[in-house]
Write a protein that holds these residues in place. Sequence first.
Motif, PDB file in Angstrom:
ATOM      1  N   ALA A 294       0.837  -1.198   0.000  1.00  0.00           N
ATOM      2  CA  ALA A 294       0.000   0.000   0.000  1.00  0.00           C
ATOM      3  C   ALA A 294       0.878   1.256   0.000  1.00  0.00           C
ATOM      4  O   ALA A 294       2.031   1.224   0.462  1.00  0.00           O
ATOM      5  CB  ALA A 294      -0.914  -0.007   1.221  1.00  0.00           C
ATOM      6  N   PRO A 295       0.353   2.367  -0.509  1.00  0.00           N
ATOM      7  CA  PRO A 295       1.175   3.582  -0.623  1.00  0.00           C
ATOM      8  C   PRO A 295       1.739   4.098   0.694  1.00  0.00           C
ATOM      9  O   PRO A 295       2.824   4.680   0.716  1.00  0.00           O
ATOM     10  CB  PRO A 295       0.215   4.597  -1.268  1.00  0.00           C
ATOM     11  N   ARG A 296       1.046   3.880   1.794  1.00  0.00           N
ATOM     12  CA  ARG A 296       1.541   4.365   3.092  1.00  0.00           C
ATOM     13  C   ARG A 296       2.702   3.534   3.616  1.00  0.00           C
ATOM     14  O   ARG A 296       3.403   3.952   4.539  1.00  0.00           O
ATOM     15  CB  ARG A 296       0.394   4.405   4.104  1.00  0.00           C
ATOM     16  N   PRO A 321       1.942   9.007  -1.103  1.00  0.00           N
ATOM     17  CA  PRO A 321       1.332   8.126  -0.101  1.00  0.00           C
ATOM     18  C   PRO A 321       0.033   8.628   0.525  1.00  0.00           C
ATOM     19  O   PRO A 321      -0.743   7.836   1.050  1.00  0.00           O
ATOM     20  CB  PRO A 321       2.427   7.981   0.961  1.00  0.00           C
ATOM     21  N   GLU A 322      -0.225   9.929   0.474  1.00  0.00           N
ATOM     22  CA  GLU A 322      -1.438  10.460   1.091  1.00  0.00           C
ATOM     23  C   GLU A 322      -2.622  10.489   0.127  1.00  0.00           C
ATOM     24  O   GLU A 322      -3.734  10.859   0.517  1.00  0.00           O
ATOM     25  CB  GLU A 322      -1.175  11.874   1.629  1.00  0.00           C
ATOM     26  N   GLU A 323      -2.385  10.131  -1.132  1.00  0.00           N
ATOM     27  CA  GLU A 323      -3.456  10.199  -2.127  1.00  0.00           C
ATOM     28  C   GLU A 323      -4.162   8.854  -2.310  1.00  0.00           C
ATOM     29  O   GLU A 323      -3.769   7.842  -1.749  1.00  0.00           O
ATOM     30  CB  GLU A 323      -2.903  10.724  -3.455  1.00  0.00           C
ATOM     31  N   ASP A 335     -13.896  -0.281  -0.122  1.00  0.00           N
ATOM     32  CA  ASP A 335     -13.124   0.947  -0.311  1.00  0.00           C
ATOM     33  C   ASP A 335     -12.319   0.811  -1.598  1.00  0.00           C
ATOM     34  O   ASP A 335     -11.203   0.295  -1.584  1.00  0.00           O
ATOM     35  CB  ASP A 335     -12.195   1.185   0.877  1.00  0.00           C
ATOM     36  N   PRO A 336     -12.875   1.251  -2.731  1.00  0.00           N
ATOM     37  CA  PRO A 336     -12.183   1.072  -4.020  1.00  0.00           C
ATOM     38  C   PRO A 336     -10.935   1.929  -4.190  1.00  0.00           C
ATOM     39  O   PRO A 336     -10.199   1.759  -5.170  1.00  0.00           O
ATOM     40  CB  PRO A 336     -13.253   1.460  -5.041  1.00  0.00           C
ATOM     41  N   TYR A 337     -10.671   2.836  -3.235  1.00  0.00           N
ATOM     42  CA  TYR A 337      -9.514   3.726  -3.348  1.00  0.00           C
ATOM     43  C   TYR A 337      -8.483   3.437  -2.253  1.00  0.00           C
ATOM     44  O   TYR A 337      -7.814   4.325  -1.753  1.00  0.00           O
ATOM     45  CB  TYR A 337      -9.976   5.188  -3.320  1.00  0.00           C
ATOM     46  N   ASN A 338      -8.364   2.169  -1.926  1.00  0.00           N
ATOM     47  CA  ASN A 338      -7.393   1.715  -0.925  1.00  0.00           C
ATOM     48  C   ASN A 338      -6.526   0.619  -1.531  1.00  0.00           C
ATOM     49  O   ASN A 338      -6.381  -0.459  -0.989  1.00  0.00           O
ATOM     50  CB  ASN A 338      -8.123   1.207   0.325  1.00  0.00           C
ATOM     51  N   GLY A 339      -5.945   0.927  -2.688  1.00  0.00           N
ATOM     52  CA  GLY A 339      -5.181  -0.069  -3.433  1.00  0.00           C
ATOM     53  C   GLY A 339      -3.685   0.021  -3.217  1.00  0.00           C
ATOM     54  O   GLY A 339      -3.194   0.734  -2.337  1.00  0.00           O
ATOM     55  N   ASP A 340      -2.935  -0.718  -4.028  1.00  0.00           N
ATOM     56  CA  ASP A 340      -1.473  -0.812  -3.918  1.00  0.00           C
ATOM     57  C   ASP A 340      -0.772   0.263  -4.734  1.00  0.00           C
ATOM     58  O   ASP A 340      -1.249   0.689  -5.787  1.00  0.00           O
ATOM     59  CB  ASP A 340      -0.994  -2.170  -4.415  1.00  0.00           C
TER      60      ASP A 340
END
Length: 413
Positions: A294-296, A321-323, A335-340
């Motif tokens: 994940a981006p974070r 990472p915050e987007e 949550d479709p906007y919680n991807g890799d």
Amino acid sequence: MKKHLSILVLFAAVTVITACQKKNQSEQNSVEQKLTEGTFGYDLAFLNQYKKTIVLHSPDNSGAQAILVADYQGRVMTSTADGGQGNSYGWINYGLIKSGEHQPHMNAFGGEERFWLSPEGGQFSIYFKKGKSFDFENWQTPAIIDTVSFAVSESDSSSATFEARAMIENHSGNTFVIEIKRKITMLDQPSILSGLDIAALGNCKSVAYESVNAVKNVDAEWKPETGMLGIWLLGMFRPTEKTVIIAPFSKKLSDKPLITDDYFGKIPSDRIKVADSTVFLKADGKFRSKIGIAPRSARNVAGSYDSEKGILTIIQYSLLPEEKYLKSSWEIHKDPYNGDALNAYNDGKLEDGTQMGPFYELESNSSTRALKTGESLVHRQRTYHFEGDPASLNDISQKVLGVNIEQIGEIFE
């Protein structure tokens, strides 16, 4: 009499043309036979038989080169650090290209960096039509990133720009009209050093290129509730028994590493290791497995090391990472906007015993946002390959990936 002479002249001309064609084909085959499979020269000779290629050269006038094909959406098919006899780094699907046929679902032509779009699965998927279930029979790669040729708008000895326009409908029935622009530029040695923040290459040969990819919205404003698009870059590389994928992660924004490792079921412990702040994945092309970060938790670099051939590969990509990042698993998403941000894949046999490769992949994803008409998403990625003595490769690996070459080579022993 004149009629007979005309026929004879025509027959002679056809005979000469046919003979020339046979000679050229024979010469081409002869060239291929002289070159060793696995070398850059072999792959260039092969691709030239079936597609128009663009060969880019490093501005340094070294042996660093890359092959691009506009018919395959401007993808980088392969590259080398050492000219025609040097190692060819990209995986190429010789059989599919040679057949000249298009396959259902997806055409895996190969290539060490190809342009794709996301999301793959979910209610906003562009790979599953509205009303269709998320299974392989209904999965279809959009033509714009599969069979459509991109136009070459600019090119010179070290760069090429490709453009295309498309209309795409997602699983929810929302339509996007977009313009795609993709520029590939070879990097010289000073750019390699500054890009990776390293002092020197030591006793190493190198090749590197940057791709700048833009998707422009030329229709109505994108909305999160009806779906948005992302840029997805995937690189297919040649595996060996000694190749290992290295995916560093960060603990700055999340104490627990946000890693997904069960895309195709649990990965056996002798194929995946998590040590300190790095995920190691075996990349021998013999077991289908995939990871995502994940981006974070992701860092903006990942790579692979082939201790058999002494090849270190690194990708470096845009990371925000915050987007929002699109989720692509084959299911409806809470949550479709919680991807890799980063994915890595090792190819292997399917349940029916067939296999596409073998190859392995390093993949990066862009973030997404609600574009107004005329606005663009931009995603950048750099791909680096290094060959040389272990000490020099170790210096680069330690600085960029944070891991020792010996540790990589021994992680699965």
